[in-house]
Design an enzyme around this catalytic site. Sequence first.
Site, mmCIF file in Angstrom:
data_model
loop_
_atom_site.group_PDB
_atom_site.id
_atom_site.type_symbol
_atom_site.label_atom_id
_atom_site.label_comp_id
_atom_site.label_asym_id
_atom_site.label_seq_id
_atom_site.Cartn_x
_atom_site.Cartn_y
_atom_site.Cartn_z
ATOM 1 N N GLY A 19 0.834 -1.195 0.000
ATOM 2 C CA GLY A 19 0.000 0.000 0.000
ATOM 3 C C GLY A 19 0.868 1.243 0.000
ATOM 4 N N THR A 21 1.901 3.411 -2.294
ATOM 5 C CA THR A 21 1.851 4.384 -3.392
ATOM 6 C C THR A 21 0.904 5.541 -3.119
ATOM 7 O OG1 THR A 21 0.113 3.163 -4.563
ATOM 8 C CG2 THR A 21 2.402 2.581 -5.082
ATOM 9 N N ASN A 93 1.061 -2.475 5.194
ATOM 10 C CA ASN A 93 0.181 -1.318 5.308
ATOM 11 C C ASN A 93 -1.083 -1.418 4.458
ATOM 12 O OD1 ASN A 93 -0.467 1.707 5.670
ATOM 13 N ND2 ASN A 93 -0.111 1.550 3.466
ATOM 14 N N TYR A 158 -14.289 -3.801 8.933
ATOM 15 C CA TYR A 158 -13.008 -3.125 9.102
ATOM 16 C C TYR A 158 -12.490 -3.296 10.527
ATOM 17 C CZ TYR A 158 -9.448 0.494 8.469
ATOM 18 O OH TYR A 158 -8.262 1.170 8.382
ATOM 19 N N THR A 161 -11.193 -6.905 11.077
ATOM 20 C CA THR A 161 -9.921 -7.230 10.433
ATOM 21 C C THR A 161 -8.760 -6.507 11.111
ATOM 22 O OG1 THR A 161 -10.315 -5.510 8.748
ATOM 23 C CG2 THR A 161 -10.939 -7.769 8.194
ATOM 24 N N LYS A 162 -8.956 -5.268 11.541
ATOM 25 C CA LYS A 162 -7.873 -4.545 12.200
ATOM 26 C C LYS A 162 -7.592 -5.104 13.595
ATOM 27 C CE LYS A 162 -6.611 -1.742 8.981
ATOM 28 N NZ LYS A 162 -5.261 -1.857 8.369
ATOM 29 N N ILE A 191 -5.905 11.072 11.097
ATOM 30 C CA ILE A 191 -4.728 11.700 10.513
ATOM 31 C C ILE A 191 -5.164 12.555 9.325
ATOM 32 C CG2 ILE A 191 -2.419 11.245 9.569
ATOM 33 C CD1 ILE A 191 -2.853 10.238 12.458
#
Length: 253
Positions: A19, A21, A93, A158, A161-162, A191
């Site tokens: 991840g 890019t 990531n 989400y 999975t995290k 962020i």
Amino acid sequence: MSTGAPPRSLQGTTAVVTGGTTGLGLGIAERFLAAGATVVCASRDTHDVRTVLDRFPERAHYHRADVSDEASVRDLMRFAHERTGRLDVVVANAGISRDAKLARLSLADWNAMVGTNLTGVFLTIRESLPYLLESGRGRIITVSSLMGSRTAVGAAGYCATKAGVEMLTRAAAIELGPKGISVNAIAPGFINTGMGKKVEADERLWQRYRDRIALGRLGDTAEVTEAAAFLAAPESSYVNGHVLEINGGLRWS
């Protein structure tokens, strides 16, 4: 925001960032490059990686990879090792989100999140091991989220999975620590990129979340990438199995 700190030395090391890019992944890649590392940015799409490749033409590389695909991840690690002769740091990531309440969450979306967010981390760790063991100072950094330890309506897939990433990190740490490989996670809060930026743009929603952050603001990308640089650098040699929350002191209730 700049931390003002001198770059931690990663001179002579090779890192793979999945991840890598766009968003935080790209920021981590840039931070590692500034510290002297050679970095392979991996993703299914090139996104914004050209800016990094142009700034660091000798040490920045792109390789297309789908972290949910075993052969693709294996090829990625082989590429990194063959291109640079070593592999020292891996940042898992890559992640996706498919928001929906459970009653409306499709199996395809559930499987996509599990495949990328959790199976992708497992494959990234497993396929990097032969090269990290050869390095003698292997570092694995997984990327969780504030949602790894807090719940939200419509984010069950989400969150699940995290949370799995955090437990996988701890399990890998006790298994790989004796082999000289440390495994840690970073868990960013809101962020100023990606989800955090979208939340801030919604004035009513941002007011609700800002009041729950002790520092009262979004985090800066640099504050996350500096944490990743620390976990990759020699200074963190006795840190293992830790989930580092970077969220300004976030209260959820």
